[in-house]
Design an enzyme around this catalytic site. Structure first.
Site, PDB file in Angstrom:
ATOM      1  N   ASP A 182      -6.106  -8.223   1.551  1.00 13.03           N
ATOM      2  CA  ASP A 182      -6.176  -9.651   1.256  1.00 13.03           C
ATOM      3  C   ASP A 182      -7.099  -9.916   0.079  1.00 13.03           C
ATOM      4  OD1 ASP A 182      -4.542 -10.241   3.507  1.00 13.03           O
ATOM      5  OD2 ASP A 182      -6.295 -10.125   4.808  1.00 13.03           O
ATOM      6  N   ASN A 220       0.852  -1.183   0.000  1.00 14.79           N
ATOM      7  CA  ASN A 220       0.000   0.000   0.000  1.00 14.79           C
ATOM      8  C   ASN A 220       0.896   1.243   0.000  1.00 14.79           C
ATOM      9  OD1 ASN A 220       0.767   0.588   2.715  1.00 14.79           O
ATOM     10  ND2 ASN A 220      -0.883  -0.690   3.503  1.00 14.79           N
ATOM     11  N   LYS A 221       0.281   2.415  -0.059  1.00 11.91           N
ATOM     12  CA  LYS A 221       1.050   3.652  -0.198  1.00 11.91           C
ATOM     13  C   LYS A 221       2.003   3.858   0.975  1.00 11.91           C
ATOM     14  CE  LYS A 221      -1.052   7.710   0.129  1.00 11.91           C
ATOM     15  NZ  LYS A 221      -1.859   8.903  -0.246  1.00 11.91           N
ATOM     16  N   LYS A 222       1.533   3.607   2.192  1.00 10.52           N
ATOM     17  CA  LYS A 222       2.377   3.797   3.364  1.00 10.52           C
ATOM     18  C   LYS A 222       3.564   2.844   3.335  1.00 10.52           C
ATOM     19  CE  LYS A 222       2.285   3.701   8.434  1.00 10.52           C
ATOM     20  NZ  LYS A 222       1.423   3.481   9.639  1.00 10.52           N
ATOM     21  N   GLU A 223       3.302   1.579   3.002  1.00 12.26           N
ATOM     22  CA  GLU A 223       4.370   0.585   2.941  1.00 12.26           C
ATOM     23  C   GLU A 223       5.396   0.939   1.873  1.00 12.26           C
ATOM     24  OE1 GLU A 223       1.538  -3.184   4.347  1.00 12.26           O
ATOM     25  OE2 GLU A 223       1.819  -2.705   2.230  1.00 12.26           O
TER      26      GLU A 223
END
Length: 320
Positions: free
Chosen positions: A269, A201-204
Site C-alpha cells: 500500500d 508483487n513477484k508471486k502475483e
C-alpha cells in the site's frame, strides 16, 4: 530525482477505489502454554484499530500531505459504523462510501506478542458487490473524474472491483487523461486492461502469467507478458528484498533500500501511494519507483501497517 516536484503535493488530488477494511491489532505478552490445548496464552495489554486494505493507501496518502477521496462499498453492520468513524477521524469524506445490506464489512484481527504476530482472524465478505453498488461507484467516477490527477485502484479481492466497475472506471479515466495505477490481486489480470501502471508483487505476477520467476530472464518474460496482456504502459513488479522491476519500453531492476525488516504489513500500500504521488507530481516512473523503494524500506522497519512522510523518505534517500 527532482525533489522540487514534490513541493506541490498539496495542490494535487488522488482518488482511491478499492476494498476498505479495518485492521484490528491486539498486543500482549506470551509467557505460558494453555492447559486446555497446546496453544500460547497471550495476555492482552493494548488494542488498536486502524484503516486497512485500501484504507492503508489512504493513510499513506494523508501522511504524504495530499488531498484524497475514496470510493468503496462496505456492509451495513456495526463494523461499517466503526470504519466510517475511522474515516471521519482521518478527515476523509464519506461521500463515496456506499453501504450494501447483508454484506460483512471486512475486519482483520491480529494478535501480537513480543512483536511477533501469533494469529490473524478475518471476518469479511468476498462476494462481488451487487449491481446497484456497481452503478454507484461508476456514476461517482463519471461525475467527478475531472477533480483528480490520478486514480489508485487497490484490489484485495473483497468484491468491490468487479469487471464491470474496472472497465467503466478505466475507460472513463482514459477518456479524461487521468492516470490509473493498479495494485492487483488474483489471476485474472484481463480485468485491469487499459490501466496505465499495474503493480503486482513477484508471486502475483508469477500466478497471473504462469511463469515461474526465479531469475532476471524469467522476471523479464513475466513482466512483458503482463504488459502485453493488460496493454498497460508500465508494469512494476515488487520483489521484496530484491527491490522492484520496471517494464515499459525497457526493463530495469531497482535494488531494495531496506536495511532491517520487522513487518511487511501494508508495504504494498505504501508503494502504491508513493508511486501515485510521484506520478501525479510529474516524476518519471523510474524516479517514482526509487522514491517508493525508500518509502517501503522505512515502513517495513516498523511494526504494523506503518506510514511515512515525504521529508522522511527524502532524508532516507540522502542517507542511502
Amino acid at each position: 530525482m527532482d525533489e522540487n516536484l514534490l513541493s506541490g503535493l498539496a495542490k494535487l488530488k488522488i482518488l482511491v477505489i478499492g476494498d476498505l477494511m479495518i485492521d484490528h491489532y491486539m498486543w500482549g505478552k506470551f509467557e505460558r502454554i494453555s492447559p486446555e490445548a497446546p496453544v500460547p496464552i497471550v495476555d492482552i495489554t493494548k488494542e488498536d484499530v486502524t484503516l486497512g486494505g485500501a484504507g492503508n493507501v489512504l493513510k499513506n496518502l494523508k501522511s504524504f500531505g495530499i488531498k484524497i477521496d475514496v470510493v468503496s462499498v462496505i456492509g451495513d453492520d456495526y463494523c461499517a459504523d466503526e470504519l466510517c468513524t475511522l474515516l471521519e477521524n482521518a478527515q476523509i469524506d464519506l461521500k463515496g462510501i456506499y453501504r450494501e445490506a447483508n454484506r460483512i464489512t471486512s475486519k482483520k484481527t491480529r494478535v501480537l506478542a513480543s512483536n511477533h504476530q501469533m494469529i490473524r482472524i478475518d471476518n469479511e465478505s468476498k462476494i462481488s458487490i451487487d449491481q446497484q453498488s456497481e452503478t454507484s461507484i461508476i456514476n461517482y467516477v463519471k461525475a467527478n473524474i475531472t477533480d483528480y490527477n490520478v486514480i489508485l485502484i487497490s484490489d484485495y479481492l473483497k468484491g468491490n472491483l468487479t469487471d464491470n466497475v474496472l472497465e467503466n472506471v478505466i475507460t472513463c479515466a482514459r477518456n479524461n487523461n487521468v492516470i490509473v495505477i493498479v495494485d492487483p490481486k488474483g489471476s485474472n489480470y484481463a480485468k485491469y486492461a487499459g490501466a496505465n501502471i499495474v503493480k503486482p508483487n513477484k508471486k502475483e505476477a508469477s500466478i497471473a502469467t504462469g511463469i515461474s520467476i526465479h531469475d532476471t530472464d524469467s522476471l523479464n518474460r513475466a513482466a512483458n507478458a503482463l504488459k502485453k496482456q493488460i496493454k498497460a504502459d508500465t508494469i512494476v513488479i515488487t520483489l521484496s528484498e530484491d527491490g522492484m522491476a520496471i517494464c515499459n519500453d525497457h526493463f530495469e531492476i531497482i535494488p531494495t533500500k531496506a536495511s532491517e525488516v520487522f513487518d511487511v504489513t501494508g508495504a504494498g500500500d505504501t508503494v502504491l501511494a508513493s508511486i501515485g504521488i510521484c506520478i501525479a507530481s510529474g516524476m518519471s516512473i523510474k524516479d517514482a519507483c526509487i522514491f517508493a523503494n525508500h518509502a517501503a524500506a522505512i515502513v517495513v522497519s516498523k511494526i504494523g501497517s506503518a506510514v511515512t512522510t515525504v521529508d522522511e523518505v527524502l532524508q532516507h534517500i540522502k542517507n542511502n
